[in-house]
Design an enzyme around this catalytic site. Sequence first.
Site, short mmCIF file in Angstrom:
data_model
loop_
_atom_site.label_atom_id
_atom_site.label_comp_id
_atom_site.label_asym_id
_atom_site.label_seq_id
_atom_site.Cartn_x
_atom_site.Cartn_y
_atom_site.Cartn_z
N SER A 1 0.84 -1.21 0.00
CA SER A 1 0.00 0.00 0.00
C SER A 1 0.86 1.25 0.00
O SER A 1 0.65 2.17 -0.79
CB SER A 1 -0.91 0.06 1.23
OG SER A 1 -1.59 -1.14 1.41
N ASP B 1 5.71 2.89 7.14
CA ASP B 1 5.86 2.31 5.80
C ASP B 1 6.12 3.38 4.75
O ASP B 1 6.99 3.25 3.90
CB ASP B 1 4.59 1.53 5.43
CG ASP B 1 4.26 0.48 6.47
OD1 ASP B 1 5.12 0.19 7.31
OD2 ASP B 1 3.12 -0.04 6.45
N TYR C 1 -6.06 -5.12 13.35
CA TYR C 1 -5.11 -4.01 13.51
C TYR C 1 -5.73 -2.86 14.31
O TYR C 1 -5.18 -2.45 15.33
CB TYR C 1 -4.62 -3.56 12.12
CG TYR C 1 -3.58 -2.46 12.14
CD1 TYR C 1 -2.23 -2.75 11.99
CD2 TYR C 1 -3.94 -1.12 12.29
CE1 TYR C 1 -1.26 -1.75 11.99
CE2 TYR C 1 -2.99 -0.12 12.29
CZ TYR C 1 -1.66 -0.42 12.14
OH TYR C 1 -0.72 0.58 12.13
C1 GLA Z 1 1.47 -1.68 9.30
C2 GLA Z 1 1.24 -0.17 9.39
C3 GLA Z 1 2.41 0.52 10.07
C4 GLA Z 1 2.74 -0.14 11.41
C5 GLA Z 1 2.86 -1.66 11.26
C6 GLA Z 1 3.02 -2.36 12.57
O1 GLA Z 1 2.56 -1.94 8.45
O2 GLA Z 1 1.07 0.37 8.11
O3 GLA Z 1 2.14 1.88 10.24
O4 GLA Z 1 1.82 0.21 12.39
O5 GLA Z 1 1.74 -2.20 10.58
O6 GLA Z 1 4.25 -2.07 13.12
#
Ligand code: GLA
Length: 382
Positions: free
Chosen positions: A125, A169, A218
């Site tokens: 993403s 990310d 999440y």
């Molecule tokens: C996903 C989210 C990140 C972070 C990770 C867990 O990748 O996009 O922002 O919270 O999970 O560390």
Amino acid sequence: MHDPKAFREMHRARFNADPMIFAAPGRVNLIGEHTDYAEGFVMPAAINFATLAGISPRSDDKIAIYSENQGEEKVFDGVQAKGTKQWTDYPMGVAAILAGEGHKIPGFNLTIWSDVPLASGLSSSAALEVATAFAVLGLIGASYQGPKLAKICQRAENEFVGANCGIMDQFISINAKENHALLLDCRDLSYKLAPIPDHVALVIANTMVKHSVAGGDYPTRRRESEAACAVIASHRPGVTFLRDCTLEDLAKWGNEMEPKSYMRAKHVISENLRTVAAADALLKGDMKTLGRLMAEAHTSYSKDFEGSCVEADAMVALAQDLPGLIGARLTGGGFGGCTINLVEQSEAPAFAEALGARYAEQIGIVPQIHVCHASGGARRVE
Ligand code: GLA
């Protein structure tokens, strides 16, 4: 098709125009999970899997987006105000946030192609958002500093896609450096680069269990850990995020928390300590300590945060006695996806083969295992 020439041809054939092309990488996180939205520490590295975005202007105001992966082209009457719960929300979200920042976004044709495995915890993403942001900014001749641009891409995901992710990310996809991991302080977005030694390979093992940040687990974990923080903040007014909390706080006021909130907070608070220590170990070349911290981080992620799954726990366990292993843990948002294994380079091919065979035998699913290296951040491709 990491071949930009073929990608250029694909855009030309469809849109009859020569595109500017940009690439944005996916990532692994070596350590520091579910700490970013608590203003804590993370230590990701970009990987040599990327999303390409090719862009060319149009003579009308329409926005045409073609994804080779989806096998689909969608045409919109300009920038949209709201998402439509489909894959185009990621690129359109970026255009919408940039428009909200005051940029006039003209009509354009966008071609997208990616080899970042989807829904595998490798930030497909963010790679899509960042590649789109570079493309649209390239088209209009604007640019942003890395941290600001990461926030714009994160907002596209939070506000337009509706996924409550943190900043990690997008930040690493933009700011990564080849052969380095990046220790990021998610409070002020300052960072330190730590070289990954030549003799160490990043072996990514895909459990083939799908992971999604937009899904239920999440946000639930995020809420649970934020509830724990609120309890501590009610005693210590200076506290706004779990980043501000200590294990002593937890010992004092943990009994006022829901048991699950207590466990989530225990993971996040201890993970911040481990992540800072891991960066220190990597900077010193102390692989033994780094490996131990990764193992502790996985146990904490699995047992206290309950962010793992049977398959990921198996993938980590099955790696333990294989020659060359330095450290293994589940990487990314959790509940599936990939494990990251730091492995002695000379042993990496044999390690990958043995791990794949063991996992297939125990779990009954053939995993994808990739021997990777840390790549650079998003860039224009000539
Ligand atoms: C996903 C989210 C990140 C972070 C990770 C867990 O990748 O996009 O922002 O919270 O999970 O560390």
